[in-house]
Design an enzyme around this catalytic site. Structure first.
Site, PDB file in Angstrom:
ATOM      1  N   HIS A  99     -17.377 -39.409 -16.677  1.00 18.34           N
ATOM      2  CA  HIS A  99     -17.581 -40.984 -17.168  1.00 18.34           C
ATOM      3  C   HIS A  99     -18.514 -41.322 -16.059  1.00 18.34           C
ATOM      4  O   HIS A  99     -19.377 -41.891 -16.162  1.00 18.34           O
ATOM      5  CB  HIS A  99     -16.506 -41.650 -17.018  1.00 18.34           C
ATOM      6  CG  HIS A  99     -15.614 -41.475 -18.312  1.00 18.34           C
ATOM      7  ND1 HIS A  99     -14.344 -41.914 -18.221  1.00 18.34           N
ATOM      8  CD2 HIS A  99     -15.929 -41.409 -19.328  1.00 18.34           C
ATOM      9  CE1 HIS A  99     -13.952 -41.773 -19.500  1.00 18.34           C
ATOM     10  NE2 HIS A  99     -14.774 -41.277 -20.150  1.00 18.34           N
ATOM     11  N   CYS A 151     -37.233 -32.955 -27.410  1.00 18.33           N
ATOM     12  CA  CYS A 151     -36.279 -33.776 -26.853  1.00 18.33           C
ATOM     13  C   CYS A 151     -35.261 -33.402 -25.763  1.00 18.33           C
ATOM     14  O   CYS A 151     -34.448 -33.852 -25.412  1.00 18.33           O
ATOM     15  CB  CYS A 151     -35.322 -34.899 -28.096  1.00 18.33           C
ATOM     16  SG  CYS A 151     -34.311 -33.479 -28.764  1.00 18.33           S
ATOM     17  N   ASP A 161     -30.714 -26.522 -25.213  1.00 20.36           N
ATOM     18  CA  ASP A 161     -30.069 -25.321 -25.973  1.00 20.36           C
ATOM     19  C   ASP A 161     -31.001 -24.018 -26.180  1.00 20.36           C
ATOM     20  O   ASP A 161     -30.606 -22.771 -26.070  1.00 20.36           O
ATOM     21  CB  ASP A 161     -29.453 -25.722 -26.983  1.00 20.36           C
ATOM     22  CG  ASP A 161     -27.935 -26.317 -26.898  1.00 20.36           C
ATOM     23  OD1 ASP A 161     -27.256 -25.851 -25.848  1.00 20.36           O
ATOM     24  OD2 ASP A 161     -27.722 -27.656 -27.196  1.00 20.36           O
ATOM     25  N   GLU A 215     -32.971 -25.499 -31.807  1.00 17.13           N
ATOM     26  CA  GLU A 215     -32.442 -25.317 -30.604  1.00 17.13           C
ATOM     27  C   GLU A 215     -31.518 -23.882 -30.771  1.00 17.13           C
ATOM     28  O   GLU A 215     -31.243 -23.309 -29.643  1.00 17.13           O
ATOM     29  CB  GLU A 215     -31.529 -26.424 -30.067  1.00 17.13           C
ATOM     30  CG  GLU A 215     -30.460 -26.531 -31.256  1.00 17.13           C
ATOM     31  CD  GLU A 215     -29.700 -27.997 -30.580  1.00 17.13           C
ATOM     32  OE1 GLU A 215     -29.880 -28.264 -29.468  1.00 17.13           O
ATOM     33  OE2 GLU A 215     -28.816 -28.355 -31.512  1.00 17.13           O
TER      34      GLU A 215
HETATM   35  C1  PEP Z   1     -30.991 -29.830 -26.354  1.00 20.50           C
HETATM   36  O1  PEP Z   1     -30.192 -28.895 -26.674  1.00 20.50           O
HETATM   37  O2  PEP Z   1     -32.245 -29.498 -25.848  1.00 20.50           O
HETATM   38  C2  PEP Z   1     -30.617 -31.285 -26.461  1.00 20.50           C
HETATM   39  C3  PEP Z   1     -31.424 -32.261 -26.575  1.00 20.50           C
HETATM   40  O3  PEP Z   1     -29.441 -31.361 -26.821  1.00 20.50           O
HETATM   41  P1  PEP Z   1     -28.016 -31.575 -26.111  1.00 20.50           P
HETATM   42  O4  PEP Z   1     -28.646 -31.415 -24.702  1.00 20.50           O
HETATM   43  O5  PEP Z   1     -27.393 -32.627 -26.430  1.00 20.50           O
HETATM   44  O6  PEP Z   1     -27.680 -30.378 -26.379  1.00 20.50           O
HETATM   45 MG    MG Z   2     -28.707 -29.094 -27.872  1.00 18.47          MG
END
Ligand code: PEP
Ligand code: MG
Length: 755
Positions: free
Chosen positions: A363, A675, A628, A604
Site C-alpha cells: 500500500h 504502456c 511482461d 505482452e
Molecule cells: C506490462 O506488462 O508492461 C504492463 C503495462 O502491465 P503490468 O505492469 O500491469 O503487468
Molecule cells: Mg503486464
C-alpha cells in the site's frame, strides 16, 4: 568434512544469527572446530572497495582487527580476492605472495587455506583458516571452507547493503553510507530522518505481570481510542486524495476494530500481563501468520497489523503523545510505513519514504506513487534509532538511500533536486502543446492509473487520455470481490473525469505478482500460471460483473476502450468477444444504451507477436506491455531481485521485438500503443518515436519530460537512431550511444541515474 546433517545445522545456525558479529563468530567457531585448525579469520572488503580488512579473527591477535589491510592483489588474501579462487598452501610463509604483518604474529602459522566470499560476482571478503604446523589441507577441507564462504556471502551481501559492514569497518567514523532497495516511487528526496510511528518498537517491551488488570484494560481502551482518532484525522487530511486512498484507511480501521484481535489482547491482560506485553504477543502472533505466507500480498497485510500494533503501543507507553511537529523536509523511515504515518506529515514536508520491508506492491508504494513522493522499499534492517534526525538523501531512481551524506554528495543532490524542480516547472509551458517532433510527427501521450487518487495529476500534466487503467488495483485493496455496482461507480468516475478523452480499461489482470487476498492461488510458477485473461475466462461470474460494470459506466460517455491482458492465443480473444456480444445484448434488453467500445489486447506474451495477422480483423488496437514482454522474452522474473540486473529494458531482443510488432501493426492497420515502464524512460522514448507508435502511456509525473524529449528531435532523427540501435548487440552499447545524443541535445539531466 562434517556430515551433511552437521553442515545443514551449521548453515541453519549461521543464517539465523541476529547480527553480523554473531554470524562471523559462528562461522569462525564452526570452521575451527570442524577443521581442527588454530585460526579462522574473516577479511571484508572496505567501503572504497580497495582493501581487504581483517574484520574478525578467532586465533590471531585481536588488536590486529581493523588494522591489517591488504590491497586487492597483495598478500595471500589480496591474491585470493583478485583471482576469485581458493588458495591452499602447506606453508604460507614460503608462498611468493606472502605479506607479513607484525600485528598478527602470523609467522607462527604455516598451513593456510583461504576461500573468496563472492556476492553477485563480486568478492566481498575472504575466509581463511590457518594452522601452526605445516599441513596440506585436503579436498574435504576445501569443500567445507567453500561451503562456509558461500553461506557467508548471502548474509554479508545483505549486511553490506544495510551499511552494517561499513559501520563495522569504520568503527563509528562518520561515513557516506548508503543502502539499496527496490524502487517504490521515483524521484529525489532530501531531508532529515523521522521514524514512522516514533521511536517505539515491540522488541523493547518486556513481558511483565500487571499489578492492576483493570487499569491495564482501561489503558488499552484509551490507546485504541487515540489510534482511532489519529486514523480519522489522517483520513480527513487525505480527503483531497479521493477514493481508494481512503479505502486504505478503512482497511486500517478494520484491523484496529477487529474483535478477534482486541479480545485476544484483553484475554491476555486478564491472564495477568501488562497491556503492552499482551499487545506485543497478539500482534506478533497475528502478523507472523500473514508474514509466513508465500504470497506477497498477505505478507503486506502482516505489515499493516504490525503497524497498527505499534500505533497502539505508542499510546500505551506515551498516553499523551502528540503528533510531532515537522519543520523541515522529512525522510520517513520505518520497518513499515503506514498510510496514517504518511498522513501525519504535511504533504509539503514529506520528502521521501524508506521502508525496511515491503515491495513495490505494498500500500505504501502505491500511495507514494500516487502522491509523487519518492520511495525506496525493502532496504533490510537499519539502525533506526541511530538514524533518527540524521540527514539523508533518497534516490528514488536507483532505489538507493544515502545516510549522513558528505557535504559534496549533499551539494550534488541538492543541485540535482533543484534542477529537477526548475526543470519540471519549466515544462509547464508545454502542458497544452502536443507531443510533436520538430518536423511535425505527432504521438499521443496518455497516463497509466489504477487508483482514483492519481487521476488528477494525469489531467494536470496534460494527458490526452488514459492508456492503461489497471482495474486489478481496486480489486487488490478491497477485502472481497467488489460488486458490480461498486465497480460501476469507480469506472464511471474515471470515465467522467477524463471525458471526452479516451480511457482504456484493462480487464482484471490478477495472478503473477498481483494476487487477491481473498482468492489465494497456489502455483509454483505464478508468472506462467493463472493470470489475466486466463483467470477471467475461467471465472465468467466474475468477468461478467466487471464487463457489465464497464459497459454500463460508459453509457452516454462513449470514451471507454476495453483491453485484455496476457492474451496468448486467438481462441482467448474469440471467447472474450462472444461474452462481450452477449453482455451488450443483455444490456440492450435491459434498456441500457451502450455503444460497442473499441477492443484491444496487451501484447505482452511473446506468442501474440506471431499471431497479429490472425488477431487484426478482430481488434481495434494493441498495447505493448514491455514489463511482461521483457520478462517473458528474457526469461527474467520482473520481481526477483536476484536477477534484477538481467531485466534489461532495452535489450536488443526486446528492441527487435518492438520493431517487429510496430511494423506489423502498421501493415495491418492496427492502432498501437506502448504502456510498459519503457515509455517513461527518456532514453528509450527517442527510439519509441522512431518506431512510429500511435501513443505512449506512462505515469503522470513522467509525462511532461517525455513530451519535452519528443519535442527536441525530428522524426527523421528518431528513425535514424532506431536503425543504429537495432544494429547494436547490447543494451550497454545502445544506452551509451543514446545518452551521448541526449547530452548533446542538452537533455543530459533527464538521464535516470541519480548521482
Ligand atoms: C506490462 O506488462 O508492461 C504492463 C503495462 O502491465 P503490468 O505492469 O500491469 O503487468
Ligand atoms: Mg503486464
Amino acid at each position: 568434512m562434517p556430515s551433511l546433517s552437521r553442515l545443514r545445522k551449521i548453515v541453519q545456525d549461521v543464517s539465523s544469527a541476529a547480527t553480523l558479529d554473531e554470524t562471523l563468530r559462528l562461522i569462525a567457531e564452526q570452521a575451527k572446530d570442524v577443521m581442527s585448525v588454530d585460526v579462522c579469520s574473516i577479511y571484508l572488503k572496505d567501503t572504497e572497495g580497495q582493501d581487504m580488512v581483517l574484520t574478525f579473527t578467532d586465533g590471531l591477535d585481536q588488536s590486529a582487527i581493523g588494522r591489517v589491510r591488504m590491497p586487492i592483489g597483495d598478500g595471500l588474501v589480496g591474491h585470493i580476492a583478485k583471482h576469485q579462487q581458493l588458495l591452499n598452501t602447506d606453508d604460507a610463509i614460503r608462498h611468493p605472495n606472502f605479506h607479513y604483518f607484525p600485528e598478527t604474529n602470523e609467522d607462527d602459522y604455516h598451513a593456510f587455506l583461504g576461500a573468496p566470499i563472492v556476492h553477485y560476482r563480486e568478492v566481498v571478503g575472504v575466509l581463511v583458516v590457518q594452522q601452526r604446523e605445516i599441513r596440506q589441507f585436503d579436498e574435504e577441507d576445501e569443500a567445507f571452507l567453500v561451503t562456509m564462504a558461500a553461506q557467508l556471502s548471502g548474509t554479508l551481501g545483505h549486511a553490506m547493503n544495510s551499511g552494517k559492514v561499513s559501520a563495522l569497518l569504520k568503527r563509528g567514523k562518520k561515513a557516506n553510507t548508503y543502502v539499496d532497495g527496490i524502487v517504490g516511487s521515483s524521484g529525489v528526496g532530501i531531508g532529515k530522518v523521522a521514524l514512522a510511528g516514533g521511536n517505539i518498537c515491540f522488541k523493547d517491551v518486556e513481558e511483565v505481570c500487571a499489578l492492576d488488570q483493570q487499569a491495564e484494560l482501561q489503558d488499552f481502551d484509551r490507546a485504541l481510542g487515540s489510534v482511532r482518532r489519529e486514523l480519522d484525522a489522517g483520513y480527513q487530511q487525505m480527503a483531497d486524495t479521493p477514493g481508494d486512498v481512503q479505502a486504505i484507511f478503512e482497511a486500517y480501521r478494520m484491523i484496529l476494530d477487529s474483535d478477534d484481535l482486541q479480545q485476544t489482547v484483553r484475554d491476555k491482560i486478564d491472564d495477568g500481563l501488562v497491556a503492552p506485553a499482551a499487545l506485543k504477543l497478539v500482534i506478533e502472533e497475528h502478523a507472523s501468520i500473514f508474514e509466513a505466507m508465500d504470497d506477497p500480498y498477505f505478507q503486506a497485510r502482516g505489515e499493516d497489523i504490525r503497524n497498527i500494533g505499534l500505533r497502539v503501543l505508542r499510546y500505551l507507553i506515551e498516553p499523551n503523545a502528540v503528533p510531532a511537529q515537522y519543520e523541515q523536509p522529512i525522510i520517513l523511515v520505518g520497518d513499515i510505513v503506514s498510510v496514517s504515518d504518511i498522513a501525519e506529515i504535511p504533504a509539503e514536508k514529506l520528502a521521501g519514504i524508506v521502508c525496511q520491508q515491503g515491495s513495490s506492491l505494498s500500500h505504501t508504494a502505491i500511495l507514494a506513487g500516487a502522491l509523487g513522493v519518492p520511495a525506496v522499499m525493502g532496504v533490510g534492517e537499519l539502525p533506526q534509532r541511530k538514524l533518527s534526525g540524521q540527514s539523508a538523501i533518497l534516490d528514488g531512481y536507483r532505489g538507493r538511500v544515502h545516510f549522513q551524506p558528505s557535504s559534496a554528495l549533499m551539494a550534488e543532490y541538492i543541485r540535482l533536486a533543484r534542477q529537477e524542480d526548475e526543470f519540471d516547472r519549466s515544462l509547464d509551458k508545454i502542458r497544452d502543446l502536443p507531443a510533436e517532433t520538430l518536423d511535425g510527427s505527432r504521438i499521443s501521450l496518455l497516463v497509466n492509473t489504477g487508483l482514483l487518487a492519481d487521476i488528477s495529476p494525469g489531467l494536470e500534466k496534460g494527458a490526452e487520455g488514459i492508456g492503461l487503467y489497471r482495474t486489478e488495483i481496486p480489486f487488490m485493496i478491497h477485502d472481497s470481490f467488489p460488486s458490480e455496482q461498486m465497480q460501476f461507480q469507480t469506472y464511471r468516475k474515471v470515465l467522467e473525469e477524463f471525458h471526452p478523452r479516451p480511457v482504456t480499461m484493462r480487464t482484471l489482470d490478477i495472478g503473477g505478482d498481483k494476487p487477491l487476498p481473498y482468492f489465494p492461488v497456489e502455483e509454483d510458477n505464478p508468472y506462467l500460471g493463472w493470470r489475466g485473461i486466463r483467470f477471467t475466462l475461467d471465472h465468467p461470474e466474475i468477468f461478467s460483473g466487471q464487463l457489465r460494470a464497464l459497459l454500463r459506466a460508459s453509457e452516454g460517455l462513449d470514451n471507454l476502450r476495453i483491453m485484455l491482458p496476457m492474451v496468448s492465443s486467438v481462441e482467448e480473444v474469440d471467447s472474450f468477444l462472444e461474452i462481450l456480444d452477449n453482455k451488450l445484448q443483455v444490456l440492450a434488453d435491459e434498456g441500457v444504451k451502450v455503444k460497442r467500445p473499441p477492443i484491444g489486447i496487451m501484447v505482452e506474451v511473446p506468442s501474440t507477436m506471431f499471431l497479429l495477422d490472425f488477431l487484426a480483423p478482430k481488434l481495434d488496437f494493441l498495447s505493448i506491455g514491455t514489463n511482461d514482454l521483457t520478462q517473458y522474452l528474457l526469461a527474467v522474473d520482473r520481481n526477483n531481485d536476484q536477477v534484477a540486473r538481467l531485466f534489461s529494458r532495452l535489450h536488443p531482443a526486446v528492441l527487435r521485438a518492438l520493431a517487429m510488432i510496430c511494423k506489423q501493426s502498421d501493415e495491418l492497420g492496427l492502432e498501437c500503443c506502448l504502456c510498459g515502464e519503457l515509455a517513461a524512460d527518456p532514453v528509450a522514448v527517442v527510439l519509441l518515436m522512431g518506431l512510429g507508435l500511435d501513443s505512449l502511456s506512462m505515469n503522470a509525473h513522467s509525462l511532461p519530460r517525455m513530451k519535452h524529449v519528443i519535442r527536441s528531435f525530428t522524426q527523421k532523427e528518431a528513425k535514424q537512431l532506431l536503425e543504429r540501435s537495432l544494429a547494436m548487440s547490447s543494451e550497454g552499447e545502445i544506452r551509451s550511444m543514446l545518452n551521448q545524443v541526449l547530452e548533446e541535445r542538452g537533455l543530459g539531466g533527464l538521464i535516470r541515474s541519480g548521482v
